[in-house]
Design an enzyme around this catalytic site. Structure first.
Site, PDB file in Angstrom:
ATOM      1  CE1 TYR A   1      46.416 -29.867 -48.316  1.00 56.01           C
ATOM      2  CE2 TYR A   1      45.149 -28.453 -49.830  1.00 56.01           C
ATOM      3  CZ  TYR A   1      45.299 -28.809 -48.290  1.00 56.01           C
ATOM      4  OH  TYR A   1      44.488 -28.467 -47.391  1.00 56.01           O
TER       5      TYR A   1
ATOM      6  CG  ASP B   1      49.158 -25.273 -40.924  1.00 47.59           C
ATOM      7  OD1 ASP B   1      48.305 -26.093 -40.548  1.00 47.59           O
ATOM      8  OD2 ASP B   1      49.320 -24.745 -41.905  1.00 47.59           O
ATOM      9  CG  HIS B   2      51.712 -27.829 -43.088  1.00 47.35           C
ATOM     10  ND1 HIS B   2      51.678 -29.499 -43.398  1.00 47.35           N
ATOM     11  CD2 HIS B   2      50.266 -27.810 -43.030  1.00 47.35           C
ATOM     12  CE1 HIS B   2      50.276 -29.858 -43.615  1.00 47.35           C
ATOM     13  NE2 HIS B   2      49.305 -28.947 -43.378  1.00 47.35           N
TER      14      HIS B   2
ATOM     15  CG  ASN C   1      46.069 -33.845 -45.389  1.00 44.27           C
ATOM     16  OD1 ASN C   1      46.265 -33.494 -44.367  1.00 44.27           O
ATOM     17  ND2 ASN C   1      45.625 -33.068 -46.452  1.00 44.27           N
TER      18      ASN C   1
ATOM     19  CG  ASP D   1      46.567 -22.194 -43.764  1.00 43.75           C
ATOM     20  OD1 ASP D   1      45.573 -22.495 -44.369  1.00 43.75           O
ATOM     21  OD2 ASP D   1      46.216 -21.891 -42.418  1.00 43.75           O
TER      22      ASP D   1
ATOM     23  CG  ASP E   1      54.083 -31.486 -44.846  1.00 41.35           C
ATOM     24  OD1 ASP E   1      53.363 -30.881 -45.712  1.00 41.35           O
ATOM     25  OD2 ASP E   1      53.463 -31.403 -43.510  1.00 41.35           O
TER      26      ASP E   1
ATOM     27  CG  ASP F   1      49.439 -31.578 -46.453  1.00 43.11           C
ATOM     28  OD1 ASP F   1      49.424 -32.810 -45.972  1.00 43.11           O
ATOM     29  OD2 ASP F   1      48.656 -30.516 -46.023  1.00 43.11           O
TER      30      ASP F   1
ATOM     31  CD  GLU G   1      45.441 -25.404 -46.651  1.00 41.55           C
ATOM     32  OE1 GLU G   1      44.430 -25.223 -46.361  1.00 41.55           O
ATOM     33  OE2 GLU G   1      46.437 -25.942 -46.206  1.00 41.55           O
TER      34      GLU G   1
END
Length: 276
Positions: A129, A266-267, A170, A10, A241, A168, A45
């Site tokens: 991603y 977040d991740h 998603n 991120d 992920d 990721d 990201e």
């Protein structure tokens, strides 16, 4: 034993150059990742400029990861600036050929720097991603097409040599992959369409390494939303992920797990160890 790490950071720029409290937490995670001494590190990201990392970025990156080559792809016009982007770091001494695939994806998805791969002697390493379906699922149809095209792409690589794909994605594949499935069936990342897309990918000859090792274990996630400050404290997370591998090398998987990112929401990074 080969060791791989994947992390949606991120914003690599913010992690490397900012002094905010969040950036300091990100820097702690970078140091933690570096200590694993992985062969390959995938980052999603990155949010770098179209021309890629600056000299400052490179210098700071090398201060964490000495002895690595790195390859990147950024979002370029007509896609948004400073958006998405992916990077792979791999140890000096490894020989790899960079691949930047174009899937023929809709909208500007192919221009957003979402996909980068390396070809090694005996396997492909793919960093993705996956596009988010967005608020109100406004990008769901485009996302479905991406999923189909990506699955076909991995399958085409798998015809030639084994594939290790990470990133990721998603999507929380099953109800056990998020804390609150009942209230999220129409949320981006847990729609029937997105879950079916991931099922279709695995059906083409791939294995979710985490489930292969851990079975139906619950309450282990890779992402906690930043909008709710208590999401990580309460472990109200999602597992979105993944490291997936060609079925024919799944028995070589030794470890697939999350790396603790401390208080940072977040991740969190994920780790794969596999005999290659």
């Amino acid at each position: 034993m080969a060791k791989f790490i994947s992390w949606n950071i991120d914003s690599l720029n913010a992690a490397l150059t900012s002094t905010s409290a969040r950036a300091v937490m990100s820097q702690d995670v970078l140091r933690k990742i570096a200590a694993y001494d992985a062969d390959i590190i995938a980052i999603q990201e990155t949010k770098l400029p179209a021309e890629g990392p600056s000299a400052t970025h490179v210098e700071l990156l090398k201060s964490y990861f000495t002895g690595y080559h790195f390859e990147w792809v950024s979002s370029v016009p007509p896609a948004k600036k400073g958006y998405a982007g992916t990077m792979i770091l791999y140890k000096e001494g490894l020989k790899a050929e960079k691949i930047v695939p174009k899937l023929g994806a809709p909208d500007t998805m192919d221009d957003e720097g979402r996909l980068i791969a390396l070809e090694f002697d005996n396997f492909y390493f793919v960093n993705v991603y996956t596009p988010n379906s967005g608020d109100g699922l406004k990008r769901l149809k485009e996302r479905q097409l991406w999923d189909s095209l990506y699955a076909d792409y991995l399958s085409s690589l798998d015809q030639k040599k084994a594939v290790i794909a990470c990133g990721d994605f998603n999507v929380a594949h099953k109800e056990i992959d998020l804390a609150n499935p009942a209230s999220n069936h129409f949320s981006a990342g847990f729609t029937d369409e997105e879950r079916e897309g991931f099922t279709n990918l695995l059906a083409k000859g791939f294995t979710d390494s985490f489930r292969f090792i851990h079975g139906d274990v619950k309450d282990i996630y890779s992402w906690w939303g930043q909008r709710i400050k208590t999401s990580k404290i309460n472990n109200s997370g999602w597992r979105i992920d993944y490291f997936i591998v060609s079925d024919r090398i799944k028995d070589k998987i030794q470890k697939s797990e999350m790396i603790d990112s401390g208080p940072r929401q977040d991740h969190t990074p994920i780790l794969l160890e596999i005999e290659l």
